[in-house]
Design a protein around this motif. Structure first.
Motif, PDB file in Angstrom:
ATOM      1  N   ARG A   1       8.912  -2.826   6.344  1.00 16.14           N
ATOM      2  CA  ARG A   1       7.906  -2.990   5.305  1.00 16.14           C
ATOM      3  C   ARG A   1       6.476  -2.722   5.783  1.00 16.14           C
ATOM      4  N   LEU A   2       6.285  -2.550   7.070  1.00 17.30           N
ATOM      5  CA  LEU A   2       4.931  -2.372   7.605  1.00 17.30           C
ATOM      6  C   LEU A   2       4.122  -1.271   6.916  1.00 17.30           C
ATOM      7  N   PRO A   3       4.716  -0.110   6.609  1.00 17.60           N
ATOM      8  CA  PRO A   3       3.896   0.929   5.984  1.00 17.60           C
ATOM      9  C   PRO A   3       3.212   0.501   4.690  1.00 17.60           C
ATOM     10  N   GLY A   4       3.793  -0.450   3.979  1.00 16.56           N
ATOM     11  CA  GLY A   4       3.215  -0.869   2.709  1.00 16.56           C
ATOM     12  C   GLY A   4       2.476  -2.190   2.742  1.00 16.56           C
ATOM     13  N   VAL A   5       2.363  -2.812   3.931  1.00 18.42           N
ATOM     14  CA  VAL A   5       1.704  -4.111   4.046  1.00 18.42           C
ATOM     15  C   VAL A   5       0.196  -3.919   4.227  1.00 18.42           C
ATOM     16  N   THR A   6      -0.587  -4.533   3.375  1.00 21.62           N
ATOM     17  CA  THR A   6      -2.038  -4.448   3.482  1.00 21.62           C
ATOM     18  C   THR A   6      -2.541  -5.469   4.499  1.00 21.62           C
ATOM     19  N   PRO A   7      -3.761  -5.289   5.028  1.00 21.65           N
ATOM     20  CA  PRO A   7      -4.320  -6.299   5.945  1.00 21.65           C
ATOM     21  C   PRO A   7      -4.339  -7.697   5.341  1.00 21.65           C
ATOM     22  N   ALA A   8      -4.646  -7.794   4.051  1.00 25.27           N
ATOM     23  CA  ALA A   8      -4.685  -9.117   3.411  1.00 25.27           C
ATOM     24  C   ALA A   8      -3.291  -9.734   3.343  1.00 25.27           C
ATOM     25  N   GLN A   9      -2.300  -8.923   3.027  1.00 23.68           N
ATOM     26  CA  GLN A   9      -0.927  -9.431   2.972  1.00 23.68           C
ATOM     27  C   GLN A   9      -0.440  -9.856   4.355  1.00 23.68           C
ATOM     28  N   TYR A  10      -0.782  -9.074   5.359  1.00 19.25           N
ATOM     29  CA  TYR A  10      -0.390  -9.430   6.731  1.00 19.25           C
ATOM     30  C   TYR A  10      -1.040 -10.744   7.142  1.00 19.25           C
ATOM     31  N   GLU A  11      -2.317 -10.894   6.849  1.00 16.04           N
ATOM     32  CA  GLU A  11      -3.011 -12.136   7.196  1.00 16.04           C
ATOM     33  C   GLU A  11      -2.380 -13.327   6.495  1.00 16.04           C
ATOM     34  N   ALA A  12      -1.983 -13.133   5.243  1.00 17.89           N
ATOM     35  CA  ALA A  12      -1.350 -14.231   4.507  1.00 17.89           C
ATOM     36  C   ALA A  12      -0.004 -14.610   5.097  1.00 17.89           C
ATOM     37  N   LEU A  13       0.731 -13.615   5.625  1.00 20.09           N
ATOM     38  CA  LEU A  13       2.026 -13.894   6.225  1.00 20.09           C
ATOM     39  C   LEU A  13       1.907 -14.663   7.530  1.00 20.09           C
ATOM     40  N   VAL A  14       0.934 -14.305   8.358  1.00 17.63           N
ATOM     41  CA  VAL A  14       0.899 -14.854   9.718  1.00 17.63           C
ATOM     42  C   VAL A  14      -0.015 -16.046   9.883  1.00 17.63           C
ATOM     43  N   ASN A  15      -0.803 -16.381   8.869  1.00 16.52           N
ATOM     44  CA  ASN A  15      -1.823 -17.395   9.101  1.00 16.52           C
ATOM     45  C   ASN A  15      -1.870 -18.409   7.977  1.00 16.52           C
ATOM     46  N   GLU A  16      -1.550 -19.646   8.318  1.00 15.82           N
ATOM     47  CA  GLU A  16      -1.797 -20.765   7.404  1.00 15.82           C
ATOM     48  C   GLU A  16      -2.368 -21.901   8.236  1.00 15.82           C
ATOM     49  N   ALA A  17      -3.490 -21.617   8.847  1.00 13.70           N
ATOM     50  CA  ALA A  17      -4.090 -22.603   9.748  1.00 13.70           C
ATOM     51  C   ALA A  17      -5.569 -22.743   9.453  1.00 13.70           C
ATOM     52  N   ASN A  18      -6.099 -23.917   9.684  1.00 14.11           N
ATOM     53  CA  ASN A  18      -7.532 -24.125   9.578  1.00 14.11           C
ATOM     54  C   ASN A  18      -8.212 -23.615  10.844  1.00 14.11           C
ATOM     55  N   PRO A  19      -9.373 -22.961  10.726  1.00 16.54           N
ATOM     56  CA  PRO A  19     -10.064 -22.474  11.923  1.00 16.54           C
ATOM     57  C   PRO A  19     -10.266 -23.589  12.940  1.00 16.54           C
ATOM     58  N   GLY A  20      -9.922 -23.311  14.167  1.00 26.26           N
ATOM     59  CA  GLY A  20     -10.097 -24.294  15.230  1.00 26.26           C
ATOM     60  C   GLY A  20      -8.974 -25.310  15.333  1.00 26.26           C
TER      61      GLY A  20
END
Length: 345
Positions: A154-173
């Motif tokens: 699926r990488l060819p169709g994944v946008t930067p925003a979608q990738y960020e949503a997949l890998v990150n559910e953390a508060n900064p720090g």
């Protein structure tokens, strides 16, 4: 004048060529510097050989269902932790030092299109010699590889925003960021079927699991990549904080047949009751209230593990026990433990 070719002359020629090759290698004249690159003919030959090898081995050894799109969160998390530094990711450039290798790691959003799912599975599981592409860190978790195949596809169709949503559910720090990216800030696994609920789990069990992943006694390439980087203090803190979150502990509910397996077992097939180990005060994980699809997936994985044949001679008892559960009862048992009275889609 003609030269007669004889076996003796042919063998002498081959020996001479071999000796010349050894002498050239011994001299050190061959430049092995990555900065020198490959001759075009060398690059073509190596890639031609690699493609032929992958095609042949994948055809005979890769599973017929090499991709599993139900676990994109965990696959994306592992990709971010272990793969993006070489290959890059949507919105993330690869590390320049990794791109200075010979050959450099390809952009998978482009390169993956050249391979079938079965071929991607084989490459991810076994790696490729002399390229820097490693084998999957553990060889007994094809389920993890199948999820990564689906993510890479699926990488060819994944946008930067979608990738960020997949890998990150953390508060900064947040010092739990390496955990909450997959397990969620609430410890409930972000709704992913392959990620367990950690909220409410026994803290001693969570700590033991992290230590097991870190030293390799528990098998998961995804978890090893995270746990091996954690200090003992960080492991203890993560176990304590997740255990304090709400989540597990829901009252089991469901069919009478599933309840009988969980509470009584089936004596005639030597299947012990789940509750004989997974109960308060026992040194085993809490499973009441765990996600049903996660329980079912793990039971099916253990049923396929035929390397453990005698529970009395191994600490890995679950493969033996799981194989005694009738296949048609796996989903009802999983739903019962999760507190689901009906199947969900």
């Amino acid at each position: 004048m003609t030269i007669r070719i004889t076996w003796a002359r042919a063998i002498a020629t081959l020996v001479g060529l071999g000796a010349a090759g050894l002498l050239f290698a011994w001299s050190g004249l061959f430049n092995i510097a990555a900065s020198s690159g490959h001759w075009p003919i060398t690059d073509w030959f190596l890639h031609w050989t690699m493609r032929n090898s992958v095609r042949t081995h994948a055809a005979f050894t890769s599973p017929d269902d090499p991709a599993d799109a139900t676990g994109l969160v965990s696959a994306a998390g592992h990709f971010a932790n272990a793969c993006a530094v070489c290959h890059g990711a949507p919105g993330v450039k690869p590390a320049p030092v990794m791109q200075s290798a010979t050959p450099p790691a390809p952009d998978l959003a482009i390169n993956a299109r050249e391979w079938s799912d079965k071929q991607l599975f084989w490459i991810l599981q076994h790696g490729v010699k002399y390229t820097g592409m490693p084998a999957w860190a553990v060889q007994d978790r094809p389920d993890e590889v199948r999820r990564m195949v689906a993510f890479v596809r699926r990488l060819p169709g994944v946008t930067p925003a979608q990738y960020e949503a997949l890998v990150n559910e953390a508060n900064p720090g947040d010092d739990l960021a390496s955990c909450t990216g997959c397990h969620g800030a609430d410890g409930k696994g972000r709704g992913a079927p392959d990620i367990p609920v950690l909220g409410g789990q026994d803290p001693a069990y969570l700590l033991a699991a992290l230590k097991g992943y870190a030293d390799g006694t528990r098998s998961s390439a995804v978890m090893q990549q995270v746990a091996m980087r954690m200090t003992p203090a960080a492991m203890t803190d993560a176990a304590r904080r997740f255990a304090a979150m709400p989540g597990l502990g829901a009252a089991p509910a469901g069919s009478a047949a599933a309840a009988r397996i969980v509470t009584q077992g089936i004596a005639r097939i030597q299947l012990p009751a789940c509750a004989s180990c997974h109960a308060p005060g026992k040194p085993y994980p809490v499973i009441a209230g765990q996600r049903a699809d996660f329980i079912a997936q793990r039971l099916r994985h253990w049923q396929g593990d035929d390397t453990i044949v005698d529970a009395r001679k191994s600490a890995a008892t679950m493969p033996v026990i799981a194989r005694r559960i009738p296949k048609e009862m796996i989903d009802p048992v999983a739903r019962y433990l999760a507190g689901q009275t009906t199947a969900t889609r």
